[in-house]
Scaffold this active site. Sequence first.
Site, PDB file in Angstrom:
ATOM      1  CG  HIS A 284      -1.898  -0.611  -4.175  1.00 29.64           C
ATOM      2  ND1 HIS A 284      -2.756   0.718  -3.982  1.00 29.64           N
ATOM      3  CD2 HIS A 284      -2.199  -1.308  -3.091  1.00 29.64           C
ATOM      4  CE1 HIS A 284      -3.166   0.777  -2.811  1.00 29.64           C
ATOM      5  NE2 HIS A 284      -3.184  -0.469  -2.278  1.00 29.64           N
TER       6      HIS A 284
ATOM      7  CG  ASN B  45      -3.231   3.504   0.963  1.00 31.04           C
ATOM      8  OD1 ASN B  45      -4.191   3.445   1.441  1.00 31.04           O
ATOM      9  ND2 ASN B  45      -2.738   2.481   0.251  1.00 31.04           N
TER      10      ASN B  45
ATOM     11  CB  SER C 280      -0.850   0.023   1.219  1.00 30.30           C
ATOM     12  OG  SER C 280      -1.478  -1.020   1.176  1.00 30.30           O
TER      13      SER C 280
ATOM     14  CD  GLU D 171      -2.434   3.888  -6.309  1.00 28.15           C
ATOM     15  OE1 GLU D 171      -2.584   4.726  -6.191  1.00 28.15           O
ATOM     16  OE2 GLU D 171      -2.000   3.179  -5.326  1.00 28.15           O
TER      17      GLU D 171
HETATM   18  P1  NAD Z   1      -3.416  -9.728   6.017  1.00 24.23           P
HETATM   19  O1  NAD Z   1      -2.970  -9.374   7.364  1.00 24.23           O
HETATM   20  O2  NAD Z   1      -4.917 -10.023   5.663  1.00 24.23           O
HETATM   21  O3  NAD Z   1      -2.622 -10.942   5.173  1.00 24.23           O
HETATM   22  C1  NAD Z   1      -1.066 -10.974   5.097  1.00 24.23           C
HETATM   23  C2  NAD Z   1      -0.610 -12.468   5.292  1.00 24.23           C
HETATM   24  O4  NAD Z   1       0.699 -12.523   5.024  1.00 24.23           O
HETATM   25  C3  NAD Z   1      -1.270 -13.379   6.305  1.00 24.23           C
HETATM   26  O5  NAD Z   1      -1.662 -14.449   5.583  1.00 24.23           O
HETATM   27  C4  NAD Z   1       0.129 -13.891   6.717  1.00 24.23           C
HETATM   28  O6  NAD Z   1       0.123 -15.074   7.130  1.00 24.23           O
HETATM   29  C5  NAD Z   1       1.083 -13.636   5.540  1.00 24.23           C
HETATM   30  N1  NAD Z   1       2.399 -13.430   5.584  1.00 24.23           N
HETATM   31  C6  NAD Z   1       3.169 -12.748   6.529  1.00 24.23           C
HETATM   32  N2  NAD Z   1       4.535 -12.892   6.531  1.00 24.23           N
HETATM   33  C7  NAD Z   1       4.756 -13.503   5.359  1.00 24.23           C
HETATM   34  C8  NAD Z   1       5.870 -14.207   4.789  1.00 24.23           C
HETATM   35  N3  NAD Z   1       7.083 -13.695   5.052  1.00 24.23           N
HETATM   36  N4  NAD Z   1       5.726 -15.019   3.933  1.00 24.23           N
HETATM   37  C9  NAD Z   1       4.495 -15.339   3.176  1.00 24.23           C
HETATM   38  N5  NAD Z   1       3.420 -14.898   3.746  1.00 24.23           N
HETATM   39  C10 NAD Z   1       3.538 -14.128   4.680  1.00 24.23           C
HETATM   40  O7  NAD Z   1      -3.192  -8.516   5.092  1.00 24.23           O
HETATM   41  P2  NAD Z   1      -3.630  -7.830   3.785  1.00 24.23           P
HETATM   42  O8  NAD Z   1      -4.831  -6.933   4.367  1.00 24.23           O
HETATM   43  O9  NAD Z   1      -3.889  -8.924   2.866  1.00 24.23           O
HETATM   44  O10 NAD Z   1      -2.430  -6.958   3.416  1.00 24.23           O
HETATM   45  C11 NAD Z   1      -1.400  -7.669   2.507  1.00 24.23           C
HETATM   46  C12 NAD Z   1      -0.632  -6.572   1.779  1.00 24.23           C
HETATM   47  O11 NAD Z   1      -1.703  -6.047   0.912  1.00 24.23           O
HETATM   48  C13 NAD Z   1      -0.010  -5.433   2.607  1.00 24.23           C
HETATM   49  O12 NAD Z   1       1.056  -5.033   2.021  1.00 24.23           O
HETATM   50  C14 NAD Z   1      -1.173  -4.254   2.692  1.00 24.23           C
HETATM   51  O13 NAD Z   1      -0.577  -3.063   2.630  1.00 24.23           O
HETATM   52  C15 NAD Z   1      -1.530  -4.422   1.112  1.00 24.23           C
HETATM   53  N6  NAD Z   1      -2.965  -4.046   0.722  1.00 24.23           N
HETATM   54  C16 NAD Z   1      -3.807  -4.139   1.947  1.00 24.23           C
HETATM   55  C17 NAD Z   1      -5.218  -3.746   1.464  1.00 24.23           C
HETATM   56  C18 NAD Z   1      -6.437  -3.583   2.505  1.00 24.23           C
HETATM   57  O14 NAD Z   1      -7.462  -3.218   2.404  1.00 24.23           O
HETATM   58  N7  NAD Z   1      -6.307  -4.687   3.628  1.00 24.23           N
HETATM   59  C19 NAD Z   1      -5.607  -2.836   0.196  1.00 24.23           C
HETATM   60  C20 NAD Z   1      -4.574  -2.874  -0.771  1.00 24.23           C
HETATM   61  C21 NAD Z   1      -3.170  -3.363  -0.354  1.00 24.23           C
END
Ligand code: NAD
Length: 278
Positions: free
Chosen positions: A134, A184, A113, A146
């Site tokens: 993104h 963001n 993000s 993005e």
């Molecule tokens: P989440 O907490 O739901 O999931 C993260 C996952 O990553 C978990 O399942 C965890 O087990 C896994 N993980 C952690 N370390 C790891 C590793 N070293 N190797 C493999 N897997 C690993 O988080 P999310 O909301 O899915 O966010 C994930 C990414 O997407 C972040 O970078 C976040 O900024 C981005 N993002 C989130 C959103 C949102 O609305 N939540 C929107 C766009 C982008």
Amino acid sequence: MRFPTVLVVGAGQMGGGIAQVIAGSGRHVLLHDPFPGATDRALVTIEKSLTRLAEKGGAEPSAVLARIEAVSEIAPADLLIEAITEDEAVKVDLFARADALLPPGAVLASNTSSIPIATLAAATQRPESVVGMHFFNPVPLMALVEVIRAPTTAPETAAAIVELTRELGKEPVETLDKAGFVANRILMPFINEAVWALSEGVATAEAIDTVAKLGFAHPMGPLALADLIGLDTCVAIMRVLERGLGSDRYAPCPLLETHVAAGRLGRKSGAGFYDYNP
Ligand code: NAD
């Protein structure tokens, strides 16, 4: 087809959604998450989502699911899409390991993000093939992606991701690699300000969200949206904006951090600004 096999790393709310839409485009998806139960939970969520979409005329769930394979290690693919926790050190480590394991010519994309794509690119021997991709939450429903180009990203790499985005039925918007990119940089200070208003007692959470819904025609209020994104992710993004844009006006509101410290991460933990447990 470009990128016939895509490795999605991180099977949380974003990784699961990304796996679903990539498989929906006819590609083979390898889904990797080392945390116990993570890929199983993701597959259950994907099946539910596909079933809901099929009721509205979407693809046959079993055909899409058959193209998603859970893998216990980083496995060879034409494209990696990383969707792990928003933590720079953890992502840098993953990019370095994936770079060593993926074939030459594979593209490494991050769904971060806010973390600079240049920092992730610098962890690899192929900075020209590292790019930001993104997606928005929930991935199967949100049309925007993005596409972020670091100074080191080759134009052909960004162009290939733009093309893939269109093949997924989504709209790409190209941005430069500045903290928070476009979405963001605008959204998170808005959410953070709503949290300040709540913490100062200006209005209740419901009232603040009603202002955004009825006053700005937003489909959901900023506090409900923060719960959907994950409050831990919101704090992490604010910290990147604070550092990257060099101003403490981007510091996360202490109430956000208090909720995270208490394990109230939003929908994914069952509670945040609102309660989600039945
Ligand atoms: P989440 O907490 O739901 O999931 C993260 C996952 O990553 C978990 O399942 C965890 O087990 C896994 N993980 C952690 N370390 C790891 C590793 N070293 N190797 C493999 N897997 C690993 O988080 P999310 O909301 O899915 O966010 C994930 C990414 O997407 C972040 O970078 C976040 O900024 C981005 N993002 C989130 C959103 C949102 O609305 N939540 C929107 C766009 C982008």
